[in-house]
Design an enzyme around this catalytic site. Structure first.
Site, PDB file in Angstrom:
ATOM      1  N   HIS A 154       9.646   3.380   3.660  1.00 52.26           N
ATOM      2  CA  HIS A 154       8.843   2.469   4.341  1.00 52.26           C
ATOM      3  C   HIS A 154       8.647   1.405   3.616  1.00 52.26           C
ATOM      4  CE1 HIS A 154       6.573   2.488   0.124  1.00 52.26           C
ATOM      5  NE2 HIS A 154       7.184   3.458  -0.111  1.00 52.26           N
TER       6      HIS A 154
HETATM    7  C1  UD1 Z   1       1.549   0.535   0.585  1.00 50.19           C
HETATM    8  C2  UD1 Z   1       1.759  -0.341  -0.757  1.00 50.19           C
HETATM    9  C3  UD1 Z   1       3.112   0.017  -1.250  1.00 50.19           C
HETATM   10  C4  UD1 Z   1       3.088   1.693  -1.666  1.00 50.19           C
HETATM   11  C5  UD1 Z   1       2.833   2.349  -0.144  1.00 50.19           C
HETATM   12  C6  UD1 Z   1       2.654   4.033  -0.541  1.00 50.19           C
HETATM   13  C7  UD1 Z   1       1.012  -2.774  -0.830  1.00 50.19           C
HETATM   14  C8  UD1 Z   1       1.459  -4.080  -0.747  1.00 50.19           C
HETATM   15  N1  UD1 Z   1       2.051  -1.942  -0.432  1.00 50.19           N
HETATM   16  O1  UD1 Z   1       2.488   0.209   1.369  1.00 50.19           O
HETATM   17  O2  UD1 Z   1       3.536  -0.442  -2.503  1.00 50.19           O
HETATM   18  O3  UD1 Z   1       4.683   2.267  -1.701  1.00 50.19           O
HETATM   19  O4  UD1 Z   1       1.459   1.737   0.270  1.00 50.19           O
HETATM   20  O5  UD1 Z   1       2.777   4.435   0.764  1.00 50.19           O
HETATM   21  O6  UD1 Z   1      -0.123  -2.561  -1.412  1.00 50.19           O
HETATM   22  N2  UD1 Z   1      -0.966   2.535   7.843  1.00 50.19           N
HETATM   23  C9  UD1 Z   1      -1.443   3.507   8.933  1.00 50.19           C
HETATM   24  N3  UD1 Z   1      -2.466   4.551   8.006  1.00 50.19           N
HETATM   25  C10 UD1 Z   1      -2.813   4.350   7.033  1.00 50.19           C
HETATM   26  C11 UD1 Z   1      -2.291   3.169   6.191  1.00 50.19           C
HETATM   27  C12 UD1 Z   1      -1.481   2.283   6.730  1.00 50.19           C
HETATM   28  O7  UD1 Z   1      -1.414   3.834   9.808  1.00 50.19           O
HETATM   29  O8  UD1 Z   1      -3.608   5.173   6.578  1.00 50.19           O
HETATM   30  C13 UD1 Z   1      -0.012   1.780   8.606  1.00 50.19           C
HETATM   31  C14 UD1 Z   1      -1.093   0.344   9.294  1.00 50.19           C
HETATM   32  O9  UD1 Z   1      -0.240  -0.025  10.274  1.00 50.19           O
HETATM   33  C15 UD1 Z   1      -0.803  -0.585   8.110  1.00 50.19           C
HETATM   34  C16 UD1 Z   1       0.732  -0.280   7.578  1.00 50.19           C
HETATM   35  O10 UD1 Z   1       1.064   1.182   7.719  1.00 50.19           O
HETATM   36  O11 UD1 Z   1      -0.584  -1.961   8.700  1.00 50.19           O
HETATM   37  C17 UD1 Z   1       1.033  -0.494   6.377  1.00 50.19           C
HETATM   38  O12 UD1 Z   1       0.070  -0.075   5.342  1.00 50.19           O
HETATM   39  P1  UD1 Z   1       0.082  -0.905   4.111  1.00 50.19           P
HETATM   40  O13 UD1 Z   1      -1.217  -0.114   3.122  1.00 50.19           O
HETATM   41  O14 UD1 Z   1      -0.295  -2.311   4.027  1.00 50.19           O
HETATM   42  O15 UD1 Z   1       1.243  -0.702   3.174  1.00 50.19           O
HETATM   43  P2  UD1 Z   1       2.244   0.432   2.959  1.00 50.19           P
HETATM   44  O16 UD1 Z   1       3.564   0.089   3.693  1.00 50.19           O
HETATM   45  O17 UD1 Z   1       1.504   1.596   3.200  1.00 50.19           O
HETATM   46  N1  UDP Z   2       5.213  12.050  -0.353  1.00 50.14           N
HETATM   47  C1  UDP Z   2       4.367  13.229   0.273  1.00 50.14           C
HETATM   48  N2  UDP Z   2       4.647  13.371   1.506  1.00 50.14           N
HETATM   49  C2  UDP Z   2       5.236  12.666   2.269  1.00 50.14           C
HETATM   50  C3  UDP Z   2       6.109  11.795   1.662  1.00 50.14           C
HETATM   51  C4  UDP Z   2       6.121  11.414   0.262  1.00 50.14           C
HETATM   52  O1  UDP Z   2       3.600  13.924  -0.382  1.00 50.14           O
HETATM   53  O2  UDP Z   2       5.611  12.969   3.418  1.00 50.14           O
HETATM   54  C5  UDP Z   2       5.060  11.927  -1.949  1.00 50.14           C
HETATM   55  C6  UDP Z   2       5.980  12.008  -2.835  1.00 50.14           C
HETATM   56  O3  UDP Z   2       6.246  13.391  -3.283  1.00 50.14           O
HETATM   57  C7  UDP Z   2       5.759  10.986  -3.801  1.00 50.14           C
HETATM   58  C8  UDP Z   2       4.884   9.836  -3.148  1.00 50.14           C
HETATM   59  O4  UDP Z   2       4.450  10.367  -1.953  1.00 50.14           O
HETATM   60  O5  UDP Z   2       4.750  11.426  -4.883  1.00 50.14           O
HETATM   61  C9  UDP Z   2       5.529   8.615  -2.861  1.00 50.14           C
HETATM   62  O6  UDP Z   2       4.771   7.785  -2.159  1.00 50.14           O
HETATM   63  P1  UDP Z   2       5.416   6.570  -1.275  1.00 50.14           P
HETATM   64  O7  UDP Z   2       6.839   6.794  -0.949  1.00 50.14           O
HETATM   65  O8  UDP Z   2       4.410   6.494  -0.153  1.00 50.14           O
HETATM   66  O9  UDP Z   2       4.936   5.288  -2.186  1.00 50.14           O
HETATM   67  P2  UDP Z   2       5.662   4.762  -3.427  1.00 50.14           P
HETATM   68  O10 UDP Z   2       6.004   5.784  -4.525  1.00 50.14           O
HETATM   69  O11 UDP Z   2       7.220   4.160  -2.807  1.00 50.14           O
HETATM   70  O12 UDP Z   2       4.785   3.542  -3.880  1.00 50.14           O
END
Ligand code: UD1
Ligand code: UDP
Length: 382
Positions: A212
């Site tokens: 992601h």
């Molecule tokens: C965010 C965090 C990242 C973390 C990740 C965990 C920041 C800058 N990034 O990244 O550090 O590792 O969460 O998963 O804060 N979206 C949906 N549904 C949701 C949420 C998001 O569809 O419930 C989609 C939207 O199109 C959104 C995109 O995902 O624009 C990105 O979401 P965003 O929260 O900005 O960043 P993540 O990539 O999720």
């Molecule tokens: N995770 C989950 N379901 C999924 C993918 C990830 O429960 O389908 C959990 C995983 O076990 C870990 C956390 O989500 O605890 C990691 O989240 P993510 O990779 O979104 O964020 P990051 O850790 O990179 O900030």
């Protein structure tokens, strides 16, 4: 946890907004009991990234749920809007301390709002540094590193990063990472894993992958190379897709229909851990997965150019790879290494003993009460 004579209900705000923050703060919230005020920024709003995890950890609904300030206006708008909304909340009903975790936009907004209101900030998982300024998370980490009053570093290495930046030692506590107890709590019993796994993987060996990070998901060439590499690993690959990655695959018109790739929606934490514990190999750019792999004793290929979590690499659980031949060759080597499982099983997790949540709640409560902040190593299992 026990309450001090000065403790009051909901006086420690725990601010978070994304999947990994829920997972890693659930134990702290539970330990804080009535003192925890759960503030969800709404950054992650889909049930598959948010509500499912409240259910997994038995958390009550948030006491305050914001609308996430999501939309097309980017980081500045999201962080700025959340700061304004949190400032209003903290002014109307002032907590004695605010806890934030990690490095997301919600983390940054929570720490800034608290600091500007003059409320002590506790940063959980403090001191991680990738030194890669192109990562939004690195900037968020550094911003919170400046603002925090108490830095809960998961490891001595993270504490060392803070000391090197001039953070006084008395503001740092090495607590371990709460992911250890979250993993131990969520991992289904061995007898229950098969039923979860068979919903996603055919009988036999498989690889579990997640992606992601913007460096992977937002770059069409790199994302295509990742999908192609995964389909060349020689094993089926289960790929629970973050909505960001799913949207980018569609936007770039990429073909992810290779027979050995199983693209699925995000799964809940027990299901993810059941899959991870049964997989031969993990391939991911996730931060949390880099830590969980050390508890599950599984090999991980990190698809990133840098990592702020060198501990898992140093301990032998993980290595950095580049999409393409490097990733495919690294996977083949790991899959052919017959002694690997035994070596990893005998390697302790560098992320602690599963008591981090208890330590963090104890030091946060002390800070909120204006008491001396204890040495968390003295906080041990009863
Ligand atoms: C965010 C965090 C990242 C973390 C990740 C965990 C920041 C800058 N990034 O990244 O550090 O590792 O969460 O998963 O804060 N979206 C949906 N549904 C949701 C949420 C998001 O569809 O419930 C989609 C939207 O199109 C959104 C995109 O995902 O624009 C990105 O979401 P965003 O929260 O900005 O960043 P993540 O990539 O999720
Ligand atoms: N995770 C989950 N379901 C999924 C993918 C990830 O429960 O389908 C959990 C995983 O076990 C870990 C956390 O989500 O605890 C990691 O989240 P993510 O990779 O979104 O964020 P990051 O850790 O990179 O900030």
């Amino acid at each position: 946890m026990s309450s001090s004579p000065t403790a009051s209900s909901r006086d420690i705000a725990v601010v978070f907004g994304t999947r990994p923050e829920i997972i890693k703060l659930a134990g702290v919230i539970t330990e804080l009991g009535d003192r925890a005020r759960i503030v969800h920024t709404g950054q992650h709003y889909d049930s598959s990234l948010s509500g499912a995890f409240f259910g997994n950890f038995g958390l009550p609904d948030p006491h305050l749920l914001l609308d996430g300030a999501t939309g097309p206006w980017g980081r500045g708008h999201q962080v700025g809007t959340l700061i304004a909304e949190l400032t209003r909340e903290f002014t109307l009903d002032r907590p004695h301390a605010v806890i934030v975790q990690g490095d997301t936009n919600s983390t940054s907004a929570g720490a800034q709002a608290a600091h500007y209101c003059g409320i002590p900030v506790v940063h959980v998982e403090a001191g991680l540094r990738s030194r890669d300024r192109s990562m939004p998370e690195e900037i968020n980490r550094q911003v919170v590193g400046v603002l925090a009053d108490l830095h809960c570093a998961a490891t001595p290495e993270a504490a060392g990063n803070l000391l090197a930046e001039g953070v006084p030692a008395e503001r740092i506590r090495v607590t371990g990472n709460t992911v250890v107890e979250a993993t131990l709590r969520s991992l289904p019993a061995p007898a229950d894993r098969a039923a979860l796994v068979e919903r996603y993987a055919a009988p036999g060996e498989f690889v579990l992958a997640t992606f992601h990070r913007p460096e992977n998901a937002d770059d069409p060439v790199r994302l295509a190379a990742i999908l192609e590499s995964l389909s060349g690993l020689g094993l089926p690959v289960v790929l629970p897709l973050h909505p960001r990655t799913r949207a980018k695959i569609k936007e770039f018109g990429l073909d992810a229909t290779h027979g050995r790739l199983r693209l699925v929606d995000p799964v809940d934490h027990p299901t993810f851990l059941a899959l991870a514990s049964r997989a031969r190999l993990l391939v991911s750019d996730s931060g949390g997965v880099q830590e969980e792999t050390t508890v599950l004793k599984k090999p991980l290929l990190i698809v990133r150019t840098s990592t702020e979590r060198p501990e898992a690499v140093t301990a032998g659980f993980a290595r950095l790879t580049t999409p393409g031949p490097d990733l495919v060759n690294a996977a083949r080597l790991l899959l052919a290494d017959t002694g690997l499982s035994r070596r990893l099983a005998a390697t302790p997790s560098p992320y602690g003993d599963g008591l981090a949540s208890r330590r963090i709640s104890a030091v946060a409560a002390a800070l909120a009460d204006g008491r001396p902040v204890p040495d968390p190593l003295l906080v041990t299992e009863d």
